[in-house]
Design a protein around this motif. Structure first.
Motif, PDB file in Angstrom:
ATOM      1  N   THR A  62      78.900  19.132  65.779  1.00  0.00           N
ATOM      2  CA  THR A  62      78.688  17.712  66.040  1.00  0.00           C
ATOM      3  C   THR A  62      78.223  17.530  67.469  1.00  0.00           C
ATOM      4  OG1 THR A  62      80.362  17.078  64.421  1.00  0.00           O
ATOM      5  CG2 THR A  62      79.808  15.440  66.102  1.00  0.00           C
ATOM      6  N   THR A  63      77.210  16.695  67.648  1.00  0.00           N
ATOM      7  CA  THR A  63      76.730  16.313  68.967  1.00  0.00           C
ATOM      8  C   THR A  63      77.291  14.933  69.283  1.00  0.00           C
ATOM      9  OG1 THR A  63      74.684  17.568  68.672  1.00  0.00           O
ATOM     10  CG2 THR A  63      74.682  15.851  70.376  1.00  0.00           C
ATOM     11  N   TRP A  64      77.903  14.805  70.457  1.00  0.00           N
ATOM     12  CA  TRP A  64      78.506  13.562  70.929  1.00  0.00           C
ATOM     13  C   TRP A  64      77.729  13.051  72.135  1.00  0.00           C
ATOM     14  CZ3 TRP A  64      83.321  11.768  68.939  1.00  0.00           C
ATOM     15  CH2 TRP A  64      83.961  12.636  68.055  1.00  0.00           C
ATOM     16  N   LEU A  65      77.684  11.732  72.289  1.00  0.00           N
ATOM     17  CA  LEU A  65      77.028  11.087  73.420  1.00  0.00           C
ATOM     18  C   LEU A  65      77.859   9.882  73.834  1.00  0.00           C
ATOM     19  CD1 LEU A  65      74.091  10.568  74.973  1.00  0.00           C
ATOM     20  CD2 LEU A  65      74.046   8.697  73.325  1.00  0.00           C
ATOM     21  N   VAL A  66      78.160   9.769  75.118  1.00  0.00           N
ATOM     22  CA  VAL A  66      78.857   8.566  75.588  1.00  0.00           C
ATOM     23  C   VAL A  66      77.852   7.419  75.528  1.00  0.00           C
ATOM     24  CG1 VAL A  66      80.080   7.444  77.482  1.00  0.00           C
ATOM     25  CG2 VAL A  66      80.362   9.912  77.118  1.00  0.00           C
ATOM     26  N   ALA A  67      78.130   6.453  74.657  1.00  0.00           N
ATOM     27  CA  ALA A  67      77.224   5.316  74.470  1.00  0.00           C
ATOM     28  C   ALA A  67      77.510   4.201  75.464  1.00  0.00           C
ATOM     29  CB  ALA A  67      77.334   4.789  73.040  1.00  0.00           C
ATOM     30  N   SER A  68      78.804   3.940  75.721  1.00  0.00           N
ATOM     31  CA  SER A  68      79.156   2.889  76.684  1.00  0.00           C
ATOM     32  C   SER A  68      80.568   3.140  77.187  1.00  0.00           C
ATOM     33  CB  SER A  68      79.067   1.496  76.049  1.00  0.00           C
ATOM     34  OG  SER A  68      80.034   1.359  75.031  1.00  0.00           O
ATOM     35  N   ARG A  69      80.835   2.600  78.374  1.00  0.00           N
ATOM     36  CA  ARG A  69      82.153   2.729  78.977  1.00  0.00           C
ATOM     37  C   ARG A  69      82.443   1.482  79.794  1.00  0.00           C
ATOM     38  NH1 ARG A  69      81.993   6.634  83.761  1.00  0.00           N
ATOM     39  NH2 ARG A  69      80.724   4.912  84.451  1.00  0.00           N
TER      40      ARG A  69
END
Length: 146
Positions: A62-69
């Motif tokens: 699985t590839t994860w990406l921080v979309a918002s914080r």
């Protein structure tokens, strides 16, 4: 095949400023057995939007990406398991008198009929899945509090 939006809450006996780290790529290493994110580019801050990491099991990657914080209130991750499922995981933290109420929302779309069946099983078990997070976090905190 149906998109699934699953949401459940748990309580963490820490204020949001401290609890937030428990729900990051690096922070989950502390309490999730087998969680071992790999960063293609080592980030200074693993919650910075745009940060990417990979997780894998014997069956899939699985590839994860921080979309918002919005520290310390929320963090949202996009996640794609090629040929299986895609979606987001959002963690929202709200301060309570006892620490933080943490709401975890998975918004997932299956990409195949087999993935839809697996996602249905995940949805049925979602409340107990989040309860297991509460137990694992409680155990971690009990071991690391002075």
């Amino acid at each position: 095949m149906n998109r699934r939006v699953l949401s459940a809450a748990l309580t963490v006996p820490l204020p949001p400023e401290e609890a937030f780290r428990l729900f990051t790529a690096r922070g989950e290493r502390d309490w999730v057995p087998g969680w071992d994110p790999v960063f293609p580019v080592e980030p200074q801050d693993d919650t910075a939007p745009g940060t990417v990491w990979l997780t894998s099991t014997d069956e899939e990657e699985t590839t994860w990406l921080v979309a918002s914080r919005d520290f310390p209130r929320s963090v949202s991750y996009a996640r794609i398991t090629p040929g299986v499922r895609a979606g987001t995981v959002t963690v929202a933290l709200a301060e309570t008198g006892a620490g933080s109420e943490v709401t975890v929302t998975y918004d997932m779309t299956p990409l195949t009929p087999a993935a839809a069946e697996a996602l249905g099983a995940f949805a049925a078990a979602y409340p107990s899945f989040i309860r297991s997070w509460a137990q694992l976090i409680a155990g971690h905190l009990a071991r690391h509090r002075c």
